[in-house]
Design a protein around this motif. Structure first.
Motif, PDB file in Angstrom:
ATOM      1  N   ASN A 293      -8.476 -62.489  15.182  1.00 35.87           N
ATOM      2  CA  ASN A 293      -8.934 -63.574  16.048  1.00 35.87           C
ATOM      3  C   ASN A 293     -10.398 -63.418  16.425  1.00 35.87           C
ATOM      4  N   ARG A 294     -10.844 -62.174  16.497  1.00 36.69           N
ATOM      5  CA  ARG A 294     -12.245 -61.880  16.799  1.00 36.69           C
ATOM      6  C   ARG A 294     -12.781 -60.888  15.777  1.00 36.69           C
ATOM      7  N   GLN A 295     -14.017 -61.099  15.380  1.00 35.41           N
ATOM      8  CA  GLN A 295     -14.682 -60.160  14.481  1.00 35.41           C
ATOM      9  C   GLN A 295     -14.834 -58.802  15.177  1.00 35.41           C
ATOM     10  N   LYS A 296     -14.625 -57.732  14.436  1.00 33.67           N
ATOM     11  CA  LYS A 296     -14.739 -56.385  14.993  1.00 33.67           C
ATOM     12  C   LYS A 296     -16.044 -55.743  14.520  1.00 33.67           C
ATOM     13  N   THR A 297     -16.847 -55.274  15.472  1.00 34.77           N
ATOM     14  CA  THR A 297     -18.112 -54.626  15.138  1.00 34.77           C
ATOM     15  C   THR A 297     -18.080 -53.163  15.563  1.00 34.77           C
ATOM     16  N   PHE A 298     -18.886 -52.345  14.872  1.00 34.56           N
ATOM     17  CA  PHE A 298     -18.908 -50.902  15.109  1.00 34.56           C
ATOM     18  C   PHE A 298     -20.353 -50.430  15.183  1.00 34.56           C
ATOM     19  N   SER A 299     -20.697 -49.791  16.307  1.00 31.92           N
ATOM     20  CA  SER A 299     -22.086 -49.435  16.592  1.00 31.92           C
ATOM     21  C   SER A 299     -22.194 -47.996  17.070  1.00 31.92           C
ATOM     22  N   ALA A 300     -23.361 -47.389  16.781  1.00 32.10           N
ATOM     23  CA  ALA A 300     -23.700 -46.065  17.314  1.00 32.10           C
ATOM     24  C   ALA A 300     -24.835 -46.236  18.312  1.00 32.10           C
ATOM     25  N   TYR A 301     -24.622 -45.810  19.535  1.00 33.57           N
ATOM     26  CA  TYR A 301     -25.650 -45.857  20.556  1.00 33.57           C
ATOM     27  C   TYR A 301     -26.256 -44.465  20.728  1.00 33.57           C
ATOM     28  N   SER A 302     -27.359 -44.387  21.462  1.00 35.91           N
ATOM     29  CA  SER A 302     -28.035 -43.114  21.700  1.00 35.91           C
ATOM     30  C   SER A 302     -28.413 -42.994  23.164  1.00 35.91           C
ATOM     31  N   ASP A 303     -28.410 -41.755  23.665  1.00 34.40           N
ATOM     32  CA  ASP A 303     -28.836 -41.539  25.048  1.00 34.40           C
ATOM     33  C   ASP A 303     -30.343 -41.301  25.135  1.00 34.40           C
ATOM     34  N   LYS A 305     -33.736 -43.245  24.939  1.00 33.44           N
ATOM     35  CA  LYS A 305     -34.133 -44.643  25.085  1.00 33.44           C
ATOM     36  C   LYS A 305     -34.929 -45.160  23.889  1.00 33.44           C
ATOM     37  N   GLU A 306     -35.814 -44.310  23.348  1.00 34.57           N
ATOM     38  CA  GLU A 306     -36.704 -44.768  22.276  1.00 34.57           C
ATOM     39  C   GLU A 306     -35.958 -45.195  21.018  1.00 34.57           C
ATOM     40  N   VAL A 307     -34.768 -44.677  20.788  1.00 38.58           N
ATOM     41  CA  VAL A 307     -34.039 -45.005  19.561  1.00 38.58           C
ATOM     42  C   VAL A 307     -32.724 -45.742  19.832  1.00 38.58           C
ATOM     43  N   ASP A 308     -32.457 -46.055  21.080  1.00 33.48           N
ATOM     44  CA  ASP A 308     -31.205 -46.738  21.418  1.00 33.48           C
ATOM     45  C   ASP A 308     -31.355 -48.245  21.238  1.00 33.48           C
ATOM     46  N   GLU A 309     -30.465 -48.846  20.490  1.00 29.89           N
ATOM     47  CA  GLU A 309     -30.516 -50.283  20.215  1.00 29.89           C
ATOM     48  C   GLU A 309     -29.377 -51.041  20.890  1.00 29.89           C
ATOM     49  N   SER A 310     -28.756 -50.436  21.869  1.00 32.35           N
ATOM     50  CA  SER A 310     -27.566 -51.031  22.463  1.00 32.35           C
ATOM     51  C   SER A 310     -27.833 -52.407  23.056  1.00 32.35           C
ATOM     52  N   MET A 311     -29.022 -52.611  23.651  1.00 31.22           N
ATOM     53  CA  MET A 311     -29.275 -53.909  24.288  1.00 31.22           C
ATOM     54  C   MET A 311     -29.347 -55.033  23.250  1.00 31.22           C
ATOM     55  N   TYR A 312     -29.801 -54.696  22.035  1.00 31.94           N
ATOM     56  CA  TYR A 312     -29.840 -55.706  20.979  1.00 31.94           C
ATOM     57  C   TYR A 312     -28.438 -55.978  20.436  1.00 31.94           C
ATOM     58  N   ALA A 313     -27.662 -54.924  20.228  1.00 33.35           N
ATOM     59  CA  ALA A 313     -26.289 -55.103  19.765  1.00 33.35           C
ATOM     60  C   ALA A 313     -25.479 -55.921  20.769  1.00 33.35           C
ATOM     61  N   PHE A 557     -29.217 -46.811  12.708  1.00 29.70           N
ATOM     62  CA  PHE A 557     -28.321 -45.913  13.441  1.00 29.70           C
ATOM     63  C   PHE A 557     -29.025 -44.569  13.653  1.00 29.70           C
ATOM     64  N   ALA A 558     -29.983 -44.536  14.578  1.00 29.57           N
ATOM     65  CA  ALA A 558     -30.775 -43.323  14.807  1.00 29.57           C
ATOM     66  C   ALA A 558     -30.086 -42.422  15.823  1.00 29.57           C
ATOM     67  N   THR A 559     -30.505 -41.155  15.825  1.00 28.01           N
ATOM     68  CA  THR A 559     -30.011 -40.188  16.807  1.00 28.01           C
ATOM     69  C   THR A 559     -31.191 -39.685  17.633  1.00 28.01           C
ATOM     70  N   ALA A 560     -30.882 -38.963  18.693  1.00 28.06           N
ATOM     71  CA  ALA A 560     -31.927 -38.358  19.530  1.00 28.06           C
ATOM     72  C   ALA A 560     -32.375 -37.043  18.903  1.00 28.06           C
ATOM     73  N   GLU A 561     -32.823 -37.110  17.643  1.00 27.01           N
ATOM     74  CA  GLU A 561     -33.106 -35.902  16.877  1.00 27.01           C
ATOM     75  C   GLU A 561     -34.162 -35.022  17.548  1.00 27.01           C
ATOM     76  N   LYS A 562     -35.189 -35.637  18.112  1.00 21.94           N
ATOM     77  CA  LYS A 562     -36.232 -34.841  18.776  1.00 21.94           C
ATOM     78  C   LYS A 562     -35.642 -34.000  19.899  1.00 21.94           C
ATOM     79  N   ASN A 563     -34.787 -34.605  20.675  1.00 23.42           N
ATOM     80  CA  ASN A 563     -34.151 -33.866  21.771  1.00 23.42           C
ATOM     81  C   ASN A 563     -33.176 -32.824  21.237  1.00 23.42           C
ATOM     82  N   TRP A 564     -32.433 -33.177  20.211  1.00 22.45           N
ATOM     83  CA  TRP A 564     -31.434 -32.267  19.650  1.00 22.45           C
ATOM     84  C   TRP A 564     -32.082 -30.986  19.124  1.00 22.45           C
ATOM     85  N   LEU A 565     -33.284 -31.120  18.552  1.00 16.95           N
ATOM     86  CA  LEU A 565     -33.960 -29.957  17.993  1.00 16.95           C
ATOM     87  C   LEU A 565     -34.694 -29.131  19.050  1.00 16.95           C
ATOM     88  N   ASN A 566     -34.836 -29.694  20.227  1.00 20.64           N
ATOM     89  CA  ASN A 566     -35.573 -28.999  21.284  1.00 20.64           C
ATOM     90  C   ASN A 566     -34.699 -28.136  22.174  1.00 20.64           C
TER      91      ASN A 566
END
Length: 631
Positions: A293-303, A305-313, A557-566
């Motif tokens: 009845n409704r299309q199903k979408t699947f998204s990856a968000y990030s904590d 801000k610079e790489v999070d696209e949640s507001m667009y999704a 679908f980016a990750t917080a890679e800079k933070n993850w490596l720090n």
């Protein structure tokens, strides 16, 4: 969508059941619904089924034709199989099933290798002709589905994944140094038939191979027609023609007997697919067993801000009323699953963003979805990457259009896209002849610390990278991206999706749409002011939310890679690897520079780093698992 594997012995010895069973078990995740085997003397084929079209036992593979002279294992989908089946029926063919595989087999019987030009879809396949004693293998036009093989004087082995080929203990496990070098040097892979494993190759997109009388031949059957030019038209006409092709591509890719969902990053490409599909639901009344009845979408968000696209999704969800499903990948989660991710991908990749897609596929699997639509291919066709601006701008330098060049730079930066010094240097290089530009670019890169051992650089030819290209015009640059950059992304998509028994379909890679886009004038891809994906933005007016149409950044679908490596568990694991004796003794890495820079990374947030820490780390993890450990 499935997994295929097989073995052809040149010395006439019979293929044994346990050999095929081992190969099949290694790729069970690609097809948990069924398995099948075919053996005839020196030939054997194995199949893992993920039931998508015709869920009945009639879709079982390996499949044979009416007289048993042809046997096929087929991975993928031919979306226009209904139309082809009708054409073949008019020629006297009868069909037992509703599957596309039976249509593919009949098409090969009727047209031989000419059948490939009639297919609209994605595939890798192997067909054994019992009368001619000939093996025919083929891969789709753009490489959506993989086909790997190993060959020596005794036998030919093929499979959907390398781990299946490696079930033969006699096959040597050695790294291919040329591929390792280009991965470390330019973070590139899948640029040729070579893989990270020496003497294990991939059949390139748009190619087929035949083995007859123990002689292997490989031929290209498709390439983009770069000379084709679309009929001159205005912007609305181009946009309308493009929309019609994209809409039909999506409609075809909804042919399924199982539920279909969509990936949604919040970028223009995935948003376009979700929104056009929504229009089809409103207009055509698509079968609810496919979409619901409704299309199903699947998204990856990030904590981050610079790489999070949640507001667009969220804007797309709001416009379409689709059901949203979201995941938030973390460094701790990746550190915990690292061994599994390395095993899944079989070859190193250069960014943790691939893991975000991995998490999306797992989430879709957990929600009962077996088919996902995704937006791969658009960036490479329309100039969606930042680097696509460089040939666009450098062409103005070559033509001495200095005023236009300066105006474009000003407009681009006024619109919020600040061009770095490196971007301007690359633009200038693009005005040079290709060979000189490539050499100069590589020389500049090599004069920064890049994490590669100097002896390894010398052994591999120092400053002449094997894949470095600085294209002199936009169309050639996009063709280069489409042939090389896209191949890696499609490989990642296949490995991530099939790890969770999901078929990923890519509407932008309908061959009709691709050829049309490449026939368009450059200004339909990048327009004045550096507006990328110009025709796509025009075609989506009133369909995709304006907030997304006006975006100028590219994330995915980016990750917080800079933070993850720090900080955190992933950094700790990487630190252990970089300080290990094994890492030091590889001969690939400038381990002293890597250790020094990585240790001080948290204090270098604003300094340009030319070492791909994740790429070095993943390469070492791959070496340990597949070369040292014999996974």
């Amino acid at each position: 969508m499935c997994g295929i594997a097989g073995l052809y012995r040149f010395d006439g010895r019979a293929v044994l059941p346990h050999e095929l069973q081992r190969m099949s078990q290694a790729i069970r995740h690609r097809g948990p619904d069924d398995e099948g085997f075919y053996r005839e003397g020196p030939v054997g084929m194995a199949f893992r089924r993920l039931s998508i079209i015709d869920l009945s036992p009639l879709g079982h593979q390996p499949m044979t034709n009416h007289d048993g002279s042809l046997w096929i294992v087929f991975n993928g989908e031919v979306y226009n199989y209904i139309e082809l089946r009708d054409e073949l029926r008019s020629k006297g063919y009868a069909f037992r099933s509703q599957s596309d595989t039976e249509v593919v087999l009949a098409a090969y019987e009727e047209w031989g290798d000419g059948c490939l030009s009639r297919f609209n879809g994605m595939w890798s396949m192997a067909i054994w002709d019992t009368k001619k004693h000939e093996l025919f293998c083929a891969r789709d036009r753009f490489g959506v589905k993989p086909f790997y093989y190993y060959r020596n004087h005794r036998h030919f082995v093929f499979a959907s994944e390398i781990k299946s080929i490696l079930q033969d203990p006699a096959i040597p496990r050695e790294p291919e140094d040329e591929v390792v070098y280009n991965f470390l040097f330019e973070f590139k892979r899948d640029y040729s038939h070579k893989t990270f494993f020496k003497n294990i190759f991939q059949l390139e997109p748009g190619h087929y191979l035949k083995i007859s009388h123990n002689i292997l031949t490989i031929r290209r059957y498709f390439d983009i027609d770069m000379a084709a030019e679309a009929e001159p038209a205005d912007d609305p006409t181009y946009a309308k023609q493009f929309y019609g092709l994209l809409e039909d591509s999506i409609r075809l890719r909804l042919r399924s007997d199982v539920p279909v969902g969509s990936c949604l990053s919040g970028g223009l490409d995935s948003s376009a697919i979700v929104c056009v599909l929504n229009q089809l639901m409103l207009k055509d009344g698509i079968d609810k067993t496919v979409i619901g009845n409704r299309q199903k979408t699947f998204s990856a968000y990030s904590d981050m801000k610079e790489v999070d696209e949640s507001m667009y999704a969220e804007k797309v969800i709001e416009k379409t009323g689709a059901e949203k499903n979201t995941t938030l990948p973390t460094a701790r989660q990746l550190a915990y699953e690292l061994d599994r991710v390395v095993w899944t991908h079989e070859e190193p990749f250069g960014t943790t963003s691939i893991y975000a897609q991995y998490c999306v596929m797992r989430m879709a699997h957990d929600r009962g979805i077996k088919v996902l639509l995704d937006g791969q291919g658009s960036d490479e066709m329309f100039g969606g990457y930042d680097q696509s601006l460089y040939p666009y701008l450098s062409s103005m330098i070559r033509k001495l259009q200095w005023r236009r060049f300066l105006n474009e730079i000003h407009t681009i930066e006024t619109n919020g896209k600040k061009l770095s010094f490196g971007a301007k240097i690359t633009t200038a290089l693009g005005a040079l002849p290709t060979r000189q530009a490539s050499r100069l670019r590589n020389y500049l890169i090599l004069n920064f610390e890049n994490g590669i051992h100097r002896d390894f650089i010398s052994a591999m030819g120092a400053t002449d990278s094997l894949v470095s290209v600085t294209s002199s015009d936009l169309k050639t640059s996009l063709y280069h991206d489409f042939r090389l950059v896209l191949r890696s992304l499609l490989t990642f998509e296949d490995k991530n999706s099939m790890a969770f028994s999901i078929e990923a379909r890519v509407p932008f890679l309908d061959y009709r749409l691709v050829q049309y886009v490449f026939s368009l004038p450059d200004h339909q891809k990048i327009n004045s002011g550096g507006i990328r994906k110009y025709i796509l933005r025009n075609a989506m007016q009133g369909i995709v939310p304006d907030m997304i149409l006006k975006r100028r950044d590219k994330i995915g679908f980016a990750t917080a890679e800079k933070n993850w490596l720090n900080e955190g568990p992933l950094r700790d694991k990487m630190m252990d690897i970089f300080h290990s004796k094994t890492f030091e003794q590889r001969g690939y890495f400038d381990y002293a520079a890597i250790r020094k820079k990585f240790k001080s990374l948290p204090q270098l947030r604003h300094e340009k780093i030319y070492i791909n820490f994740w790429g070095c780390f993943h390469l070492e993890m791959w070496l340990r698992k597949f070369i040292d450990g014999r996974a």
